[in-house]
Design a protein around this motif. Sequence first.
Motif, mmCIF file in Angstrom:
data_model
loop_
_atom_site.group_PDB
_atom_site.id
_atom_site.type_symbol
_atom_site.label_atom_id
_atom_site.label_comp_id
_atom_site.label_asym_id
_atom_site.label_seq_id
_atom_site.Cartn_x
_atom_site.Cartn_y
_atom_site.Cartn_z
ATOM 1 N N LEU A 125 -53.545 -93.631 -95.562
ATOM 2 C CA LEU A 125 -52.833 -92.860 -96.877
ATOM 3 C C LEU A 125 -53.798 -91.867 -97.182
ATOM 4 O O LEU A 125 -53.266 -90.728 -97.597
ATOM 5 C CB LEU A 125 -52.487 -94.106 -97.761
ATOM 6 N N ASP A 126 -54.889 -91.972 -97.443
ATOM 7 C CA ASP A 126 -55.639 -91.028 -98.029
ATOM 8 C C ASP A 126 -55.907 -90.106 -97.119
ATOM 9 O O ASP A 126 -55.920 -89.025 -97.434
ATOM 10 C CB ASP A 126 -57.400 -91.819 -97.976
ATOM 11 N N VAL A 127 -56.248 -90.352 -95.763
ATOM 12 C CA VAL A 127 -56.306 -89.116 -94.812
ATOM 13 C C VAL A 127 -55.056 -88.263 -94.865
ATOM 14 O O VAL A 127 -54.863 -87.136 -94.901
ATOM 15 C CB VAL A 127 -56.456 -89.612 -93.359
ATOM 16 N N GLN A 128 -53.618 -88.899 -94.774
ATOM 17 C CA GLN A 128 -52.453 -88.357 -94.922
ATOM 18 C C GLN A 128 -52.281 -87.537 -96.416
ATOM 19 O O GLN A 128 -51.910 -86.386 -96.091
ATOM 20 C CB GLN A 128 -51.310 -89.099 -94.749
ATOM 21 N N THR A 129 -52.812 -87.869 -97.281
ATOM 22 C CA THR A 129 -52.717 -87.408 -98.654
ATOM 23 C C THR A 129 -53.596 -86.001 -98.355
ATOM 24 O O THR A 129 -53.059 -85.052 -99.002
ATOM 25 C CB THR A 129 -53.244 -88.375 -99.845
ATOM 26 N N ALA A 130 -54.668 -86.029 -97.847
ATOM 27 C CA ALA A 130 -55.682 -84.767 -97.944
ATOM 28 C C ALA A 130 -55.035 -83.903 -96.994
ATOM 29 O O ALA A 130 -55.055 -82.705 -97.298
ATOM 30 C CB ALA A 130 -57.156 -85.385 -97.474
ATOM 31 N N GLN A 131 -54.658 -84.424 -95.895
ATOM 32 C CA GLN A 131 -53.663 -83.476 -94.815
ATOM 33 C C GLN A 131 -52.581 -82.754 -95.785
ATOM 34 O O GLN A 131 -52.498 -81.540 -95.570
ATOM 35 C CB GLN A 131 -53.169 -84.110 -93.657
ATOM 36 N N MET A 132 -51.821 -83.435 -96.511
ATOM 37 C CA MET A 132 -50.652 -82.903 -97.215
ATOM 38 C C MET A 132 -51.181 -81.959 -98.196
ATOM 39 O O MET A 132 -50.397 -81.017 -98.438
ATOM 40 C CB MET A 132 -49.976 -84.080 -97.881
ATOM 41 N N GLU A 133 -52.273 -82.324 -98.898
ATOM 42 C CA GLU A 133 -52.756 -81.518 -99.861
ATOM 43 C C GLU A 133 -53.049 -79.905 -99.065
ATOM 44 O O GLU A 133 -53.183 -78.858 -99.712
ATOM 45 C CB GLU A 133 -53.858 -81.910 -100.549
ATOM 46 N N ASP A 134 -53.790 -80.147 -97.988
ATOM 47 C CA ASP A 134 -54.180 -78.930 -97.366
ATOM 48 C C ASP A 134 -53.064 -78.173 -96.797
ATOM 49 O O ASP A 134 -52.853 -76.831 -97.091
ATOM 50 C CB ASP A 134 -55.176 -79.330 -95.958
ATOM 51 N N THR A 135 -52.012 -78.747 -96.348
ATOM 52 C CA THR A 135 -50.923 -78.086 -95.980
ATOM 53 C C THR A 135 -50.170 -77.369 -97.362
ATOM 54 O O THR A 135 -49.927 -76.119 -97.046
ATOM 55 C CB THR A 135 -50.078 -79.082 -95.316
ATOM 56 N N MET A 136 -50.239 -78.107 -98.448
ATOM 57 C CA MET A 136 -49.410 -77.571 -99.605
ATOM 58 C C MET A 136 -50.184 -76.238 -99.978
ATOM 59 O O MET A 136 -49.505 -75.147 -100.436
ATOM 60 C CB MET A 136 -49.414 -78.441 -100.561
ATOM 61 N N SER A 137 -51.361 -76.292 -99.776
ATOM 62 C CA SER A 137 -52.138 -75.247 -100.431
ATOM 63 C C SER A 137 -52.225 -73.976 -99.448
ATOM 64 O O SER A 137 -52.237 -72.887 -99.787
ATOM 65 C CB SER A 137 -53.636 -75.462 -100.804
ATOM 66 N N SER A 138 -52.039 -74.195 -98.255
ATOM 67 C CA SER A 138 -51.777 -73.173 -97.437
ATOM 68 C C SER A 138 -50.326 -72.599 -97.310
ATOM 69 O O SER A 138 -50.246 -71.486 -96.972
ATOM 70 C CB SER A 138 -52.118 -73.622 -95.967
ATOM 71 N N THR A 139 -49.450 -73.143 -97.946
ATOM 72 C CA THR A 139 -48.027 -72.744 -97.897
ATOM 73 C C THR A 139 -47.587 -72.148 -99.260
ATOM 74 O O THR A 139 -46.574 -71.767 -99.599
ATOM 75 C CB THR A 139 -46.979 -73.693 -97.580
ATOM 76 N N THR A 140 -48.432 -72.088 -100.112
ATOM 77 C CA THR A 140 -48.197 -71.423 -101.657
ATOM 78 C C THR A 140 -48.099 -70.170 -102.062
ATOM 79 O O THR A 140 -47.399 -69.460 -102.669
ATOM 80 C CB THR A 140 -49.390 -71.944 -102.737
ATOM 81 N N THR A 141 -48.545 -69.299 -100.781
ATOM 82 C CA THR A 141 -48.629 -67.779 -100.869
ATOM 83 C C THR A 141 -47.094 -67.558 -100.124
ATOM 84 O O THR A 141 -46.831 -67.859 -99.084
ATOM 85 C CB THR A 141 -49.544 -67.447 -100.028
ATOM 86 N N LEU A 142 -46.168 -66.997 -100.836
ATOM 87 C CA LEU A 142 -44.911 -66.651 -100.372
ATOM 88 C C LEU A 142 -44.832 -65.290 -100.093
ATOM 89 O O LEU A 142 -45.303 -64.391 -100.932
ATOM 90 C CB LEU A 142 -43.921 -66.936 -101.462
ATOM 91 N N THR A 143 -44.439 -64.737 -99.225
ATOM 92 C CA THR A 143 -43.980 -63.426 -98.870
ATOM 93 C C THR A 143 -42.338 -63.159 -98.806
ATOM 94 O O THR A 143 -41.625 -64.175 -98.274
ATOM 95 C CB THR A 143 -44.779 -63.088 -97.553
ATOM 96 N N THR A 144 -41.952 -62.004 -98.938
ATOM 97 C CA THR A 144 -40.579 -61.746 -98.885
ATOM 98 C C THR A 144 -40.406 -60.785 -97.578
ATOM 99 O O THR A 144 -40.708 -59.738 -97.783
ATOM 100 C CB THR A 144 -40.183 -61.064 -100.266
#
Length: 193
Positions: A125-144
């Motif tokens: 669970l800890d590993v998956q949570t860390a992975q999810m946070e990394d993924t979320m932080s990399s997708t916060t930049t939105l382009t149009t």
Amino acid sequence: MSNMEKHLFNLKFAAKELQRNSKKCNKEEKTEKAKVKQAIQKGNVEAARIHAENAIRQKHQSINFLRMSARVDAVASRVQTAVTMNQVSKSMSGVVKSMDATLKSMNLEKISALMDKFENQFETLDVQTAQMEDTMSSTTTLTTPQNEVDMLLHEMADEAGLDLNLELPSGQTSSLASSVASTEQVTHPLLSL
């Protein structure tokens, strides 16, 4: 209420909040599309382009909120499993105390194995949570993407019954006209015969 149950409640609450934000973005996208249509009808192409960019951004934000909600919900499910396993472990502990000495030692091994499994799941669970946070932080930049903006402009112009090509500066008409023509060929293959 144990600490884990509080975390579980907070995770479920966060997932619901993300779903609400997704729905809010959907409403904003529809509002922006209506503004695109109004701006095109008034002949204000620059304002229409700005509203189209806003609509596309709201659409992407809605999808990201929905994606994050699903991920948080998945984490909440794992925490729910951990809470349930903890309750089962406590129940087993009570049973073990009432057993005689020989059965007690045998059940202690089972409890130890159960607790090892429990700890392994928490590590996962800890590993998956860390992975999810990394993924979320990399997708916060939105382009149009401009092609999506142009497609939305033409879609709103078509709904309004207006010819958008006449209102654009001369440098932009050829690329937009060709993209509209290719879109019409894809959507109406019989018309090209």
